[in-house]
Design an enzyme around this catalytic site. Sequence first.
Site, mmCIF file in Angstrom:
data_model
loop_
_atom_site.group_PDB
_atom_site.id
_atom_site.type_symbol
_atom_site.label_atom_id
_atom_site.label_comp_id
_atom_site.label_asym_id
_atom_site.label_seq_id
_atom_site.Cartn_x
_atom_site.Cartn_y
_atom_site.Cartn_z
ATOM 1 N N SER A 107 1.937 70.267 179.957
ATOM 2 C CA SER A 107 1.491 68.914 180.041
ATOM 3 C C SER A 107 0.045 69.139 179.121
ATOM 4 O O SER A 107 -0.845 70.604 178.911
ATOM 5 C CB SER A 107 0.897 68.474 181.418
ATOM 6 N N THR B 213 1.121 62.615 188.198
ATOM 7 C CA THR B 213 1.838 62.235 187.028
ATOM 8 C C THR B 213 3.792 62.296 188.126
ATOM 9 O O THR B 213 3.724 62.477 188.772
ATOM 10 C CB THR B 213 2.485 62.802 185.765
ATOM 11 N N LYS C 63 3.557 59.548 191.637
ATOM 12 C CA LYS C 63 2.753 58.190 191.823
ATOM 13 C C LYS C 63 2.169 57.450 193.404
ATOM 14 O O LYS C 63 1.412 57.159 193.659
ATOM 15 C CB LYS C 63 2.405 57.444 191.238
ATOM 16 N N ASP D 92 -8.369 48.113 194.165
ATOM 17 C CA ASP D 92 -7.373 47.076 193.947
ATOM 18 C C ASP D 92 -6.484 47.464 192.664
ATOM 19 O O ASP D 92 -5.011 46.885 193.373
ATOM 20 C CB ASP D 92 -8.357 45.936 193.435
ATOM 21 N N ASN E 126 -2.523 57.190 189.612
ATOM 22 C CA ASN E 126 -2.489 58.163 188.994
ATOM 23 C C ASN E 126 -3.696 59.331 188.840
ATOM 24 O O ASN E 126 -3.952 60.141 188.332
ATOM 25 C CB ASN E 126 -2.370 58.079 187.522
ATOM 26 N N ASP F 126 -3.568 53.324 184.722
ATOM 27 C CA ASP F 126 -2.573 53.408 184.484
ATOM 28 C C ASP F 126 -2.652 52.196 183.816
ATOM 29 O O ASP F 126 -2.517 51.471 182.376
ATOM 30 C CB ASP F 126 -1.641 53.340 184.364
ATOM 31 N N ALA G 214 11.532 51.954 187.314
ATOM 32 C CA ALA G 214 10.858 51.397 188.049
ATOM 33 C C ALA G 214 9.887 52.179 189.234
ATOM 34 O O ALA G 214 9.983 51.877 190.945
ATOM 35 C CB ALA G 214 12.252 51.535 189.310
ATOM 36 N N GLY H 148 6.070 54.976 189.532
ATOM 37 C CA GLY H 148 4.638 54.502 189.410
ATOM 38 C C GLY H 148 4.138 54.139 188.232
ATOM 39 O O GLY H 148 3.659 53.095 188.416
#
Length: 353
Positions: free
Chosen positions: A165, A217, A221, A237, A246, A261, A280, A282
Amino acid sequence: MYTAALSCDNPPRYIDIEHETLLQHPLLLESLPLNETGVILSWHDTKGRPKDLIQRAAAIQDVANIDVVKMVWRACSLRDNLEAFELLRSRQQPMIAFCMGEYGVMSRVLAPKFGGFATFACTEEHGPTAAGQLTAQEFESTYRFRSINSATRVYGVIGNNVAHSQGPAFHNAAFEEAGTNAVYLPLQVPSGWEHLKATTMELIDHTSLDFSGASVTIPHKQDMLKLVVESQGNLDDLCTATGATNTLHIEEGAMSSTNTDVEALVSLLNDAKHVLVLGAGGVARAAVVAMKSSGASVCIAARNTDQANELARELSCEVATELLDTIDTVINCTPVGMVGSDDPDGDPLLQLA
């Protein structure tokens, strides 16, 4: 070997002697011409944390005429680092304590926070001498090692492939620019709810760590959002809309979360009209919500057909068919093609579309 080193024109400041060697040769220390050279008494376990770790720590600190005690073992999870920190906090004399392996980076970087006598680094030219060892340049430039102290707050990126990362380089540079006493670390957590829950809660509960938040990540998530809800934390929200988070914030032991995100994807892809989302999980959830909020039509493709169908029903989008001629934007939300993943050279379009 020891005698030769101690008898040279410039003898070392310290020599490192294994505890097992001293047990086999109890008169070794008395036979050495130490003079001004100090002794580091070392114990290592390259396989993992021994059941008698605390007893070993007590025994090695009871050895007379030792200047520094060194205890190193291979971490099997992030939680092993917390035990290294507790050894440092309860030390009876100068001590080096850290963990090897991919899970042990935290204990190497945070040694000064808990009063560790030293840590170990390698050079870029010669590479690591033990698993998880950082270069001296990484300590200095990426983690600002010399600025870490007992008041340093700890952040990181939680995921199952975080060794590569860029988060630590980016966030630590930002902390330096802002004059913030904080450090950002890779926090490797295996897949699965139990791993995530146990690790996150122990990091929070270890109050002397000052764990203050994390980026979240793949693949955590959705489970992290579940943990925030279970812990009666606050979520915004966008977390509710996506069913994923995230960003985790910790203040006085309480959790709150957001999902950045969505905003990021909207700002990057505000001209997209017909979007294919791969995956499919987070990230895919955030991508669907972001693109639908921009007025785009969205379809999804995933290896797990049931998961794709469930996500399509939940977020009111379509499951991809072979008729994809109208697609103008593809968002890859899978680990396929990601550095550090099981398939870094793979093409997610070939696998899923």
